[in-house]
Design a protein around this motif. Structure first.
Motif, PDB file in Angstrom:
ATOM      1  N   GLY A  42      66.347  70.640  80.059  1.00  0.00           N
ATOM      2  CA  GLY A  42      66.371  69.810  81.250  1.00  0.00           C
ATOM      3  C   GLY A  42      66.587  70.631  82.504  1.00  0.00           C
ATOM      4  O   GLY A  42      66.735  70.094  83.596  1.00  0.00           O
ATOM      5  N   GLY A  43      66.580  71.958  82.343  1.00  0.00           N
ATOM      6  CA  GLY A  43      66.718  72.861  83.483  1.00  0.00           C
ATOM      7  C   GLY A  43      65.356  73.325  83.983  1.00  0.00           C
ATOM      8  O   GLY A  43      64.333  73.112  83.339  1.00  0.00           O
ATOM      9  N   ALA A  68      58.060  69.560  71.808  1.00  0.00           N
ATOM     10  CA  ALA A  68      59.191  69.713  72.719  1.00  0.00           C
ATOM     11  C   ALA A  68      60.456  69.222  72.023  1.00  0.00           C
ATOM     12  O   ALA A  68      60.435  68.230  71.303  1.00  0.00           O
ATOM     13  N   MET A  69      61.549  69.943  72.247  1.00  0.00           N
ATOM     14  CA  MET A  69      62.819  69.560  71.618  1.00  0.00           C
ATOM     15  C   MET A  69      63.957  69.630  72.624  1.00  0.00           C
ATOM     16  O   MET A  69      64.052  70.573  73.409  1.00  0.00           O
ATOM     17  N   LEU A  83      64.775  62.915  79.526  1.00  0.00           N
ATOM     18  CA  LEU A  83      63.809  63.769  78.827  1.00  0.00           C
ATOM     19  C   LEU A  83      62.838  62.978  77.952  1.00  0.00           C
ATOM     20  O   LEU A  83      61.633  63.276  77.978  1.00  0.00           O
ATOM     21  N   PRO A  84      63.294  61.975  77.176  1.00  0.00           N
ATOM     22  CA  PRO A  84      62.310  61.185  76.419  1.00  0.00           C
ATOM     23  C   PRO A  84      61.250  60.564  77.326  1.00  0.00           C
ATOM     24  O   PRO A  84      60.053  60.579  76.995  1.00  0.00           O
ATOM     25  N   ARG A  85      61.690  60.039  78.462  1.00  0.00           N
ATOM     26  CA  ARG A  85      60.735  59.423  79.390  1.00  0.00           C
ATOM     27  C   ARG A  85      59.762  60.475  79.936  1.00  0.00           C
ATOM     28  O   ARG A  85      58.557  60.222  80.076  1.00  0.00           O
ATOM     29  N   TYR A  86      60.289  61.660  80.236  1.00  0.00           N
ATOM     30  CA  TYR A  86      59.436  62.730  80.759  1.00  0.00           C
ATOM     31  C   TYR A  86      58.429  63.191  79.713  1.00  0.00           C
ATOM     32  O   TYR A  86      57.233  63.350  80.011  1.00  0.00           O
ATOM     33  N   PHE A  87      58.895  63.414  78.490  1.00  0.00           N
ATOM     34  CA  PHE A  87      57.996  63.841  77.414  1.00  0.00           C
ATOM     35  C   PHE A  87      56.897  62.809  77.167  1.00  0.00           C
ATOM     36  O   PHE A  87      55.734  63.165  76.969  1.00  0.00           O
ATOM     37  N   PRO A 200      62.687  66.469  86.831  1.00  0.00           N
ATOM     38  CA  PRO A 200      63.966  65.738  86.761  1.00  0.00           C
ATOM     39  C   PRO A 200      65.065  66.616  86.155  1.00  0.00           C
ATOM     40  O   PRO A 200      65.387  66.513  84.975  1.00  0.00           O
ATOM     41  N   ILE A 201      65.623  67.490  86.961  1.00  0.00           N
ATOM     42  CA  ILE A 201      66.593  68.487  86.494  1.00  0.00           C
ATOM     43  C   ILE A 201      67.878  67.825  86.003  1.00  0.00           C
ATOM     44  O   ILE A 201      68.433  66.939  86.660  1.00  0.00           O
TER      45      ILE A 201
END
Length: 289
Positions: A42-43, A68-69, A83-87, A200-201
């Protein structure tokens, strides 16, 4: 990010893709049929890593799979949906692994002490296990050129070893190959790209800022060197790729004990000459009784 990229951002993206592609080619990081677990914290670095690999996947001469993990370490306030939403917006295959390493670290490490070492070991074990479960033979990490240089100085100054982060390595259990495709990319360029892309950091608040960390001190040192003498980080990274064992002191890398006049030595004693001061004319020599 749905708005069109500016010409400058497109240029930066192309540059980073080129540097990433060159590192992958130079070290043969990716081969046909690979399944690569892309670690995403997430960085800014891991977002950029994923963006580069997805872009290169589209035009690479070899076929490879990306997964992606993210490791949800159960840090208080961690935004689990980001992260789930971004992936999903990218349409990439992904896996979210939940493991309460936060509680373990807080329980084992006394207040005020640095947590990075234990946290890293716990993360590493979970990542390796996940890679095995998913059938991934490669694990991609988002470390960049600056990370590698800082690690070199950390090991030299505090560990007594000339050792950095390699662009590619085999895990201790011989089960996976770890790759660092951003090896040729600078942190400054990655940060600029991440801001432009509005990733989205998610900040790491497990340990707080911990500004007294040795790595932070080395980072500050290198920033100061680069400010006063631009290009120092790049120069040190180039040095990592140009080792001259005969001009160091490791008996395992060079046979100093067996050194004779007939031993071929790269560069010899001219390695200590100042190239910018060429010798011209004759040097007077005075003999005294």
């Amino acid at each position: 990010m749905n708005t069109p990229l500016s010409a400058n951002v497109q240029k930066l993206r192309k540059f980073l893709e080129g540097r990433t592609g060159k590192a992958i080619m130079d070290y043969n990081m990716i081969e046909d049929g690979d399944t690569i677990l892309v670690c995403c914290s997430g960085g800014k670095d891991s977002y950029t890593l994923l963006a580069m690999l997805m872009a290169l996947q589209q035009r690479a001469p070899v076929k490879f799979r990306l997964i992606a993990m993210n490791l949800d370490q159960k840090q208080p306030g961690f935004p689990e949906d980001v992260l789930p939403r971004y992936f999903e917006s990218l349409g990439i295959e992904y896996r979210i692994v939940e493991a309460d390493t936060y509680s373990i670290v807080k329980d084992k490490i006394p207040e005020g002490k640095t947590t990075c070492s234990l946290c890293s070991r716990l993360r590493r074990g979970i990542i390796y296990r996940t890679a095995k479960e998913l059938g991934a033979n490669k694990i991609a990490l988002g470390h960049h050129r600056d990370d590698m240089v800082h690690t070199l100085f950390l090991n030299m100054l505090f560990g007594g070893k000339m050792k950095a982060m390699p662009p590619k390595l085999v895990t201790d259990d011989k089960a996976h190959i770890v790759i660092r495709p951003l090896a040729y990319c600078s942190e400054a360029d990655i940060a600029k790209f991440a801001r432009a892309m509005e990733f989205p950091i998610i900040p790491c608040n497990l340990c707080g800022s911990q500004e007294n960390l040795q790595r932070q001190k080395v980072k500050e040192m290198m920033h100061e060197w680069d400010r006063r003498y631009p290009g120092r980080t790049e120069s040190v990274f180039t040095a990592i790729q140009n080792i001259v064992p005969s001009h160091l002191g490791d008996n395992d890398l060079f046979d100093f004990r067996g050194l004779t006049l007939d031993t071929p030595v790269e560069e010899g004693d001219i390695a200590f000459d100042a190239e910018e001061l060429p010798i011209s004319g004759t040097i007077p020599i005075t003999h005294t009784a």
